[in-house]
Design a protein around this motif. Structure first.
Motif, short mmCIF file in Angstrom:
data_model
loop_
_atom_site.label_atom_id
_atom_site.label_comp_id
_atom_site.label_asym_id
_atom_site.label_seq_id
_atom_site.Cartn_x
_atom_site.Cartn_y
_atom_site.Cartn_z
N ASP A 155 38.41 -34.45 -6.43
CA ASP A 155 37.30 -33.49 -6.56
C ASP A 155 36.52 -33.72 -7.85
O ASP A 155 35.29 -33.61 -7.88
CB ASP A 155 37.82 -32.06 -6.52
CG ASP A 155 38.24 -31.62 -5.13
OD1 ASP A 155 37.82 -32.29 -4.17
OD2 ASP A 155 38.99 -30.64 -5.02
N ARG A 156 37.24 -34.05 -8.92
CA ARG A 156 36.58 -34.26 -10.20
C ARG A 156 35.73 -35.53 -10.16
O ARG A 156 34.61 -35.57 -10.69
CB ARG A 156 37.64 -34.37 -11.30
CG ARG A 156 37.14 -34.13 -12.72
CD ARG A 156 38.28 -33.71 -13.61
NE ARG A 156 37.87 -33.58 -14.99
CZ ARG A 156 38.20 -34.44 -15.95
NH1 ARG A 156 38.93 -35.50 -15.64
NH2 ARG A 156 37.79 -34.26 -17.18
N VAL A 157 36.25 -36.57 -9.50
CA VAL A 157 35.49 -37.80 -9.36
C VAL A 157 34.25 -37.56 -8.49
O VAL A 157 33.16 -38.08 -8.78
CB VAL A 157 36.37 -38.92 -8.77
CG1 VAL A 157 35.52 -40.11 -8.32
CG2 VAL A 157 37.39 -39.39 -9.79
N LEU A 158 34.39 -36.76 -7.42
CA LEU A 158 33.24 -36.46 -6.57
C LEU A 158 32.17 -35.71 -7.36
O LEU A 158 30.97 -35.98 -7.22
CB LEU A 158 33.69 -35.63 -5.37
CG LEU A 158 32.56 -35.16 -4.43
CD1 LEU A 158 31.79 -36.35 -3.86
CD2 LEU A 158 33.12 -34.29 -3.32
N TRP A 159 32.58 -34.78 -8.20
CA TRP A 159 31.63 -34.05 -9.06
C TRP A 159 30.89 -35.02 -9.96
O TRP A 159 29.66 -35.00 -10.07
CB TRP A 159 32.42 -33.01 -9.85
CG TRP A 159 31.59 -32.18 -10.80
CD1 TRP A 159 30.24 -32.08 -10.85
CD2 TRP A 159 32.08 -31.33 -11.83
NE1 TRP A 159 29.84 -31.24 -11.85
CE2 TRP A 159 30.95 -30.75 -12.48
CE3 TRP A 159 33.35 -30.99 -12.29
CZ2 TRP A 159 31.08 -29.88 -13.54
CZ3 TRP A 159 33.47 -30.11 -13.34
CH2 TRP A 159 32.35 -29.56 -13.96
N TRP A 160 31.65 -35.89 -10.62
CA TRP A 160 31.04 -36.86 -11.54
C TRP A 160 30.11 -37.81 -10.79
O TRP A 160 29.01 -38.12 -11.26
CB TRP A 160 32.15 -37.64 -12.25
CG TRP A 160 31.67 -38.73 -13.14
CD1 TRP A 160 31.26 -38.62 -14.44
CD2 TRP A 160 31.52 -40.12 -12.80
NE1 TRP A 160 30.88 -39.85 -14.93
CE2 TRP A 160 31.03 -40.78 -13.94
CE3 TRP A 160 31.77 -40.86 -11.64
CZ2 TRP A 160 30.78 -42.14 -13.95
CZ3 TRP A 160 31.52 -42.22 -11.65
CH2 TRP A 160 31.03 -42.85 -12.81
N LEU A 161 30.53 -38.27 -9.60
CA LEU A 161 29.71 -39.21 -8.82
C LEU A 161 28.41 -38.55 -8.37
O LEU A 161 27.34 -39.17 -8.41
CB LEU A 161 30.50 -39.71 -7.61
CG LEU A 161 29.78 -40.71 -6.71
CD1 LEU A 161 29.52 -42.01 -7.45
CD2 LEU A 161 30.60 -40.98 -5.44
N THR A 162 28.50 -37.29 -7.94
CA THR A 162 27.30 -36.58 -7.52
C THR A 162 26.34 -36.40 -8.69
O THR A 162 25.12 -36.55 -8.55
CB THR A 162 27.66 -35.21 -6.92
OG1 THR A 162 28.62 -35.39 -5.87
CG2 THR A 162 26.43 -34.51 -6.37
N ALA A 163 26.88 -36.08 -9.87
CA ALA A 163 26.04 -35.95 -11.06
C ALA A 163 25.38 -37.29 -11.39
O ALA A 163 24.19 -37.34 -11.75
CB ALA A 163 26.86 -35.44 -12.23
N MET A 164 26.13 -38.38 -11.29
CA MET A 164 25.55 -39.69 -11.58
C MET A 164 24.45 -40.02 -10.58
O MET A 164 23.36 -40.48 -10.96
CB MET A 164 26.62 -40.77 -11.54
CG MET A 164 26.07 -42.17 -11.83
SD MET A 164 27.34 -43.46 -11.95
CE MET A 164 27.83 -43.60 -10.23
N GLY A 165 24.70 -39.76 -9.29
CA GLY A 165 23.67 -40.01 -8.29
C GLY A 165 22.42 -39.18 -8.53
O GLY A 165 21.29 -39.65 -8.37
N SER A 166 22.61 -37.93 -8.94
CA SER A 166 21.48 -37.05 -9.23
C SER A 166 20.64 -37.61 -10.37
O SER A 166 19.40 -37.63 -10.31
CB SER A 166 21.99 -35.65 -9.56
OG SER A 166 20.92 -34.75 -9.72
N ASN A 167 21.32 -38.10 -11.42
CA ASN A 167 20.60 -38.68 -12.55
C ASN A 167 19.95 -40.01 -12.20
O ASN A 167 18.86 -40.32 -12.69
CB ASN A 167 21.56 -38.86 -13.73
CG ASN A 167 21.90 -37.54 -14.40
OD1 ASN A 167 21.02 -36.73 -14.65
ND2 ASN A 167 23.17 -37.32 -14.68
N ILE A 168 20.59 -40.79 -11.34
CA ILE A 168 19.99 -42.05 -10.91
C ILE A 168 18.69 -41.79 -10.15
O ILE A 168 17.65 -42.41 -10.42
CB ILE A 168 20.98 -42.86 -10.03
CG1 ILE A 168 22.10 -43.44 -10.90
CG2 ILE A 168 20.26 -43.98 -9.29
CD1 ILE A 168 23.19 -44.14 -10.11
N ILE A 169 18.74 -40.86 -9.18
CA ILE A 169 17.55 -40.57 -8.39
C ILE A 169 16.44 -40.03 -9.29
O ILE A 169 15.27 -40.41 -9.15
CB ILE A 169 17.88 -39.56 -7.28
CG1 ILE A 169 18.91 -40.16 -6.30
CG2 ILE A 169 16.62 -39.14 -6.54
CD1 ILE A 169 18.44 -41.42 -5.63
#
Length: 508
Positions: A155-169
């Motif tokens: 769950d923590r990795v998913l949170w971090w990955l979603t945040a990274m994707g949000s910043n990438i977009i």
């Protein structure tokens, strides 16, 4: 953290250079009189008459010189703006990188454009380290009581990955908006890898303008679509055979990309080394000082004082009088106090607001008898530093030891007839949310050749903008027109917007 990609960015457009401030003969004459009458007592009638004649002779030349100089500045700025725009749309590397990095400077995940090849821009982005995220999240027990729930690694990795994707977009959307000639962006993401605590690349790929601008960015979950819409996208978080995300983050093999591999090969994760390192890049990206986009626009159209102009023309056969006028001690005003200004104040009045503790701005409103401006041009502030054909001007801020001083100049005799009042106001920096109680050593000073007045505005914790004082036209008992000064010290809780609306300015 997971919804920054939902914001939109206006596309860049050719810059429009604003015109120079309008100046009029009444302003020029008032400036010239202030210069020539300096040091002359009120009883030196002959000398004052001669000084006024010299002022009338000089005013036309001063006005013509300033108008010509300002028009020349506008021409130069227009040419410069056109050349900059042509370089931007032609994807000149230096222009594109400088412009994009200016736009990126206030992003939550620091980004940096590092190169342009044809119509493809290369960007490096610094993603927040996963170890900086909390490992617990709010929740409720089976009985409905609030509690803290420990996140699983996945769950923590998913949170971090979603945040990274949000910043990438977000980075891609802003990059395409700012650089209209760019059709694709190669983006690489660095972060500190949990297992080794060393910097490494955790995502890279190429994304085209078409895929980013046509994407439906409506939900936080849309951020994960960065994995599917790019070209050759590689991510440090893999998908397991069962279709779930991995619970680990592993640095990527960058051997296929010579540029990234070269950076890693020569990198030492030690900011103290003198060589260019990945740690140095990390520091540069993380510095992320967003002051530049919010800084006030430089006053390219600063009007020269009459003294500056006079020093560049041949000396008059009748040089101005010299000698320091004797100015009495300042008159300290109390809230609500009013007084009649001396005649000298009509020809030149200097306003200075001194303060510390927080940032604030000085503004002037040129209004009718009901304290309403006739148009937005009668609102004088740092982004519109001149009004009434030069009769009211902001002179800028400067540091004076531990304090800041912002000054303005007013020629009451040059104000047009529709200006019946002039409100001197202050407002707190809108980005801080602070009130006037945050100001220390706040004092307004007004000075003319014959007198000085000071007023200490109240440190009211309930307001963010204040009318400190006002000048207004009046008729004396003998029927002669005069100007009066009133200390006010009353304000608005909603800050600059409330202050501007109260004086008839359209704040949109």
């Amino acid at each position: 953290m997971t919804s920054v990609h939902l914001q939109s960015f206006s596309p860049a457009h050719p810059p429009v250079v604003p015109g120079p401030p309008q100046l009029g003969l009444p302003w020029a004459l008032a400036e010239a009189k202030t210069f020539h009458l300096a040091g002359l007592g009120v009883f030196a009638r002959t000398e004052r008459t001669e000084a006024k004649q010299r002022a009338e002779q000089d005013a036309q030349g001063y006005l013509a010189a300033e108008l010509a100089r300002l028009q020349g500045i506008q021409g130069g700025l227009t040419t410069e703006a056109h050349q900059w725009w042509q370089s931007l749309v032609a994807n000149d590397e230096a222009t594109v990188c400088e412009t994009v990095n200016y736009a990126f400077s206030d992003n939550p995940a620091a980004g940096c454009a590092v190169g342009v090849d044809g119509s493809v821009m290369s960007v490096v982005m610094r993603q927040q380290d996963i170890d900086s995220l909390p490992n617990q999240t709010p929740g409720v027990t089976s009985s409905g009581r609030p509690t803290l729930k420990t996140l699983t690694k996945r769950d923590r990795v998913l949170w971090w990955l979603t945040a990274m994707g949000s910043n990438i977009i977000t980075t891609l959307k802003e990059g395409f908006a700012v650089a209209p000639g760019i059709t694709a962006i190669d983006l690489a993401v660095i972060t500190r890898v949990p297992d080794t605590q060393r910097l490494g690349f955790v995502a890279y790929g190429r994304w085209t303008r078409q895929t980013i601008e046509s994407g439906p960015w409506q939900q936080p979950e849309d951020a994960l679509r960065f994995l599917d819409i790019g070209q050759d996208v590689v991510c440090a978080v893999a998908t397991t055979a069962s279709g779930n995300l991995s619970s680990t983050i592993k640095p990527l093999d960058t051997s296929r990309l010579s540029g990234l591999q070269s950076l890693l090969d020569h990198a030492q994760d030690d900011a103290a080394t003198a060589a260019a390192t990945l740690a140095g890049l990390d520091g540069d990206l993380s510095a992320n000082v967003p002051a530049t986009p919010n800084a006030p626009t430089p006053d390219s159209y600063r009007i020269r004082t009459f003294t500056e102009w006079k020093n560049q023309v041949p000396s008059s056969a009748h040089p101005p009088a010299t000698g320091e006028p004797v100015t009495p001690p300042p008159t300290i005003l109390t809230p609500g106090q009013n007084l009649t200004l001396p005649a000298e104040a009509r020809e030149g009045l200097t306003i200075a607001f001194r303060f510390g503790g927080a940032d604030a701005d000085l503004t002037l409103f040129l209004t009718d008898a009901h304290s309403k401006v006739s148009s937005d041009e009668d609102f004088v502030f740092y982004n519109q530093p001149s009004g009434a054909y030069g009769a009211a001007r902001m002179l800028g801020k400067l540091n004076d030891g531990a304090h800041t001083v912002e000054r303005a100049a007013v020629h009451l005799s040059a104000l047009p007839d529709h200006v019946q009042r002039l409100t001197i106001a202050i407002n707190m920096d809108v980005d801080t949310g602070l009130t006037c109680s945050a100001l220390t050593h706040a004092k307004l000073a007004m000075e003319c050749a014959a007198a000085t007045w000071t007023f200490q505005p109240p440190a009211d914790p309930a307001i963010r903008a204040m009318a400190v004082a006002e000048l207004y036209r009046h008729r004396s008992p003998n029927g002669l027109p005069v100007w009066k000064l009133r200390a006010v010290g009353q304000g608005w809780a909603d800050g600059l917007d409330g202050l501007a609306r109260a004086h008839g300015v359209d704040v949109g």
